[in-house]
Design a protein around this motif. Sequence first.
Motif, PDB file in Angstrom:
ATOM      1  N   ASP A 106       0.874  -1.171   0.000  1.00 38.66           N
ATOM      2  CA  ASP A 106       0.000   0.000   0.000  1.00 38.66           C
ATOM      3  C   ASP A 106       0.913   1.224   0.000  1.00 38.66           C
ATOM      4  O   ASP A 106       1.537   1.550   1.006  1.00 38.66           O
ATOM      5  N   TYR A 107       0.965   1.916  -1.151  1.00 42.11           N
ATOM      6  CA  TYR A 107       1.907   3.033  -1.239  1.00 42.11           C
ATOM      7  C   TYR A 107       1.521   4.199  -0.334  1.00 42.11           C
ATOM      8  O   TYR A 107       2.337   5.070  -0.055  1.00 42.11           O
ATOM      9  N   MET A 108       0.283   4.203   0.176  1.00 40.46           N
ATOM     10  CA  MET A 108      -0.102   5.265   1.109  1.00 40.46           C
ATOM     11  C   MET A 108       0.599   5.102   2.464  1.00 40.46           C
ATOM     12  O   MET A 108       0.578   6.012   3.282  1.00 40.46           O
ATOM     13  N   ASP A 109       1.227   3.940   2.688  1.00 43.14           N
ATOM     14  CA  ASP A 109       2.067   3.760   3.888  1.00 43.14           C
ATOM     15  C   ASP A 109       3.375   4.546   3.765  1.00 43.14           C
ATOM     16  O   ASP A 109       4.127   4.658   4.731  1.00 43.14           O
ATOM     17  N   TYR A 110       3.651   5.030   2.558  1.00 45.05           N
ATOM     18  CA  TYR A 110       4.877   5.798   2.293  1.00 45.05           C
ATOM     19  C   TYR A 110       4.442   7.147   1.719  1.00 45.05           C
ATOM     20  O   TYR A 110       4.484   7.356   0.501  1.00 45.05           O
ATOM     21  N   PRO A 111       4.014   8.079   2.575  1.00 47.08           N
ATOM     22  CA  PRO A 111       3.291   9.269   2.103  1.00 47.08           C
ATOM     23  C   PRO A 111       4.163  10.383   1.531  1.00 47.08           C
ATOM     24  O   PRO A 111       3.634  11.392   1.078  1.00 47.08           O
ATOM     25  N   ASP A 112       5.482  10.218   1.536  1.00 49.96           N
ATOM     26  CA  ASP A 112       6.329  11.255   0.952  1.00 49.96           C
ATOM     27  C   ASP A 112       7.393  10.613   0.066  1.00 49.96           C
ATOM     28  O   ASP A 112       7.610   9.400   0.105  1.00 49.96           O
ATOM     29  N   ALA A 113       8.032  11.444  -0.745  1.00 52.18           N
ATOM     30  CA  ALA A 113       8.986  10.941  -1.739  1.00 52.18           C
ATOM     31  C   ALA A 113      10.161  10.204  -1.084  1.00 52.18           C
ATOM     32  O   ALA A 113      10.624   9.180  -1.591  1.00 52.18           O
ATOM     33  N   GLU A 114      10.612  10.724   0.076  1.00 53.99           N
ATOM     34  CA  GLU A 114      11.783  10.119   0.730  1.00 53.99           C
ATOM     35  C   GLU A 114      11.504   8.679   1.167  1.00 53.99           C
ATOM     36  O   GLU A 114      12.281   7.762   0.880  1.00 53.99           O
ATOM     37  N   SER A 115      10.376   8.467   1.856  1.00 54.98           N
ATOM     38  CA  SER A 115      10.088   7.127   2.375  1.00 54.98           C
ATOM     39  C   SER A 115       9.770   6.155   1.236  1.00 54.98           C
ATOM     40  O   SER A 115      10.153   4.980   1.277  1.00 54.98           O
ATOM     41  N   LEU A 116       9.093   6.655   0.186  1.00 53.90           N
ATOM     42  CA  LEU A 116       8.785   5.779  -0.944  1.00 53.90           C
ATOM     43  C   LEU A 116      10.059   5.386  -1.683  1.00 53.90           C
ATOM     44  O   LEU A 116      10.234   4.230  -2.091  1.00 53.90           O
ATOM     45  N   ALA A 117      10.983   6.322  -1.846  1.00 54.08           N
ATOM     46  CA  ALA A 117      12.259   6.029  -2.518  1.00 54.08           C
ATOM     47  C   ALA A 117      13.048   4.975  -1.747  1.00 54.08           C
ATOM     48  O   ALA A 117      13.602   4.039  -2.344  1.00 54.08           O
ATOM     49  N   VAL A 118      13.085   5.097  -0.419  1.00 52.34           N
ATOM     50  CA  VAL A 118      13.803   4.123   0.410  1.00 52.34           C
ATOM     51  C   VAL A 118      13.199   2.737   0.227  1.00 52.34           C
ATOM     52  O   VAL A 118      13.911   1.740   0.039  1.00 52.34           O
ATOM     53  N   MET A 119      11.845   2.647   0.262  1.00 53.39           N
ATOM     54  CA  MET A 119      11.183   1.348   0.101  1.00 53.39           C
ATOM     55  C   MET A 119      11.497   0.741  -1.267  1.00 53.39           C
ATOM     56  O   MET A 119      11.816  -0.453  -1.381  1.00 53.39           O
ATOM     57  N   LEU A 120      11.434   1.557  -2.318  1.00 58.56           N
ATOM     58  CA  LEU A 120      11.690   1.052  -3.672  1.00 58.56           C
ATOM     59  C   LEU A 120      13.131   0.548  -3.824  1.00 58.56           C
ATOM     60  O   LEU A 120      13.386  -0.466  -4.468  1.00 58.56           O
ATOM     61  N   GLN A 121      14.057   1.276  -3.210  1.00 56.75           N
ATOM     62  CA  GLN A 121      15.462   0.860  -3.299  1.00 56.75           C
ATOM     63  C   GLN A 121      15.719  -0.411  -2.500  1.00 56.75           C
ATOM     64  O   GLN A 121      16.428  -1.306  -2.959  1.00 56.75           O
ATOM     65  N   GLU A 122      15.125  -0.490  -1.317  1.00 59.61           N
ATOM     66  CA  GLU A 122      15.364  -1.661  -0.463  1.00 59.61           C
ATOM     67  C   GLU A 122      14.676  -2.915  -1.004  1.00 59.61           C
ATOM     68  O   GLU A 122      15.236  -4.003  -0.982  1.00 59.61           O
ATOM     69  N   ARG A 123      13.444  -2.746  -1.482  1.00 61.28           N
ATOM     70  CA  ARG A 123      12.674  -3.922  -1.893  1.00 61.28           C
ATOM     71  C   ARG A 123      12.939  -4.337  -3.330  1.00 61.28           C
ATOM     72  O   ARG A 123      12.954  -5.522  -3.654  1.00 61.28           O
ATOM     73  N   PHE A 124      13.127  -3.373  -4.223  1.00 65.37           N
ATOM     74  CA  PHE A 124      13.248  -3.687  -5.656  1.00 65.37           C
ATOM     75  C   PHE A 124      14.605  -3.316  -6.246  1.00 65.37           C
ATOM     76  O   PHE A 124      14.820  -3.511  -7.441  1.00 65.37           O
ATOM     77  N   ASN A 125      15.469  -2.717  -5.426  1.00 68.26           N
ATOM     78  CA  ASN A 125      16.741  -2.217  -5.929  1.00 68.26           C
ATOM     79  C   ASN A 125      16.516  -1.237  -7.083  1.00 68.26           C
ATOM     80  O   ASN A 125      17.262  -1.213  -8.074  1.00 68.26           O
ATOM     81  N   ALA A 126      15.462  -0.435  -6.967  1.00 64.43           N
ATOM     82  CA  ALA A 126      15.094   0.508  -8.025  1.00 64.43           C
ATOM     83  C   ALA A 126      16.111   1.633  -8.114  1.00 64.43           C
ATOM     84  O   ALA A 126      16.664   2.066  -7.109  1.00 64.43           O
ATOM     85  N   LYS A 127      16.313   2.106  -9.343  1.00 63.60           N
ATOM     86  CA  LYS A 127      17.212   3.251  -9.558  1.00 63.60           C
ATOM     87  C   LYS A 127      16.355   4.515  -9.572  1.00 63.60           C
ATOM     88  O   LYS A 127      15.621   4.759 -10.530  1.00 63.60           O
ATOM     89  N   ILE A 128      16.455   5.302  -8.522  1.00 54.89           N
ATOM     90  CA  ILE A 128      15.656   6.521  -8.378  1.00 54.89           C
ATOM     91  C   ILE A 128      16.498   7.724  -8.771  1.00 54.89           C
ATOM     92  O   ILE A 128      17.603   7.915  -8.270  1.00 54.89           O
ATOM     93  N   LYS A 129      15.971   8.531  -9.700  1.00 57.88           N
ATOM     94  CA  LYS A 129      16.695   9.737 -10.109  1.00 57.88           C
ATOM     95  C   LYS A 129      16.562  10.803  -9.022  1.00 57.88           C
ATOM     96  O   LYS A 129      15.530  10.875  -8.347  1.00 57.88           O
ATOM     97  N   PRO A 130      17.581  11.639  -8.842  1.00 54.59           N
ATOM     98  CA  PRO A 130      17.489  12.723  -7.864  1.00 54.59           C
ATOM     99  C   PRO A 130      16.288  13.617  -8.169  1.00 54.59           C
ATOM    100  O   PRO A 130      16.045  13.960  -9.333  1.00 54.59           O
ATOM    101  N   GLY A 131      15.512  13.934  -7.142  1.00 58.45           N
ATOM    102  CA  GLY A 131      14.383  14.854  -7.314  1.00 58.45           C
ATOM    103  C   GLY A 131      13.113  14.220  -7.838  1.00 58.45           C
ATOM    104  O   GLY A 131      12.136  14.922  -8.107  1.00 58.45           O
ATOM    105  N   GLU A 132      13.089  12.877  -8.004  1.00 62.21           N
ATOM    106  CA  GLU A 132      11.847  12.240  -8.462  1.00 62.21           C
ATOM    107  C   GLU A 132      10.744  12.476  -7.444  1.00 62.21           C
ATOM    108  O   GLU A 132      10.941  12.289  -6.246  1.00 62.21           O
ATOM    109  N   THR A 133       9.568  12.869  -7.928  1.00 65.07           N
ATOM    110  CA  THR A 133       8.461  13.162  -7.025  1.00 65.07           C
ATOM    111  C   THR A 133       7.768  11.874  -6.585  1.00 65.07           C
ATOM    112  O   THR A 133       7.907  10.823  -7.222  1.00 65.07           O
ATOM    113  N   TRP A 134       6.977  11.990  -5.525  1.00 65.03           N
ATOM    114  CA  TRP A 134       6.210  10.856  -5.002  1.00 65.03           C
ATOM    115  C   TRP A 134       5.309  10.274  -6.096  1.00 65.03           C
ATOM    116  O   TRP A 134       5.309   9.063  -6.344  1.00 65.03           O
TER     117      TRP A 134
END
Length: 261
Positions: A106-134
Motif C-alpha cells: 500500500d503506497y499510502m504507507d509511504y506518504p512522501d517521496a523520501e520514504s517511498l524512494a527508500v522502500m523502492l530501493q530496499e525492496r526492488f533495488n530501483a534506480k531513483i533519479k534525484p528529485g523524483e516526485t512521489w
Amino acid sequence: YLRISFELYLKRLLVGGFDAVYEIGRDFRNEGVSWKHNPEFTMMEFYKAYIDYRGVMDITERLVAYIAEQVTGSTTITFQGQEIELAPPWKRMTIREAVQEHLGIDYMDYPDAESLAVMLQERFNAKIKPGETWGRMVVEHLLGDYVEKKLIQPTFITDYPREVSPFAKDTGDNLHVERFEFYIGAMEMGNAFTELNDPIVQQKRFEQMAALYGTGDDDETPLDEDYLRAMRYGMPPNGGFGMGIDRLVMLLTDQRTIRDV
C-alpha cells in the motif's frame, strides 16, 4: 510545429462550442526508443462535453471491441501467445488497488517521496533519479516497472497521483485525480481524464509543475496563456481520451515491436 499532443488545441474547440471533437494525427516526443516507443507515432484523441472519465471508459471499451471485430472478425485476439478477450465490460481498479493486488504494497504507507524512494530501493533495488516526485515514483516504478507486465487482459487503472496529471480533476482526496490509463497485453494503450475546467486551479497546476520539475524535465508543462484565456471564457465539463494507434495495430496484428507496424 511538431506537437507532443493535440490536447490543448482540441479543448479550445470545446470552448468554441463544439460538443465533441477528435483528431487522428502524428505526435513527436523525444522520449527514447523501445519495442513499444517510437519518437514519431500516430494518436487518436477525443474530447466530449458533459461526460467524466467513467463515460470515457464506456466509450473506450466499446470502441476497442468494435475495432477488433471489424479488423479480425472477433473480440477475442491472440497477442504474443496470450488469448485476450476485448469484449466489455473490462476490469476496473485504482492504481492503489492494482499495486496492492500485484505487489502486496500500500503506497499510502509511504506518504512522501523520501520514504517511498527508500522502500523502492530496499525492496526492488530501483534506480531513483534525484528529485523524483512521489507521484512519479508511484506511476513510473510501482505501476510501470512492476505491475504493467502483469496486465494482460484489458484493464482500466484509475485515480492517478495529481503530481503527474496536471489537466485532470481531483478525486477529492488532494492526492489523486480522475484519470485512467488502459492496459492490454502488458502495454499501456491509452490515457484519459475528467478534464479540469477551472482556469484558476489550472493556472496553479501549471505553476506547481514548473516548481516541481524546474527546467528540462520530460514532464515539464510550460504555462500556456492562450489555453488559460480560452478556459476563462468558459469550458464545459468534459472527458478527454488519447490512444496510440500504432500500439493498437501491434495488438491486432500480433507484432512485438512498434517499428514493424
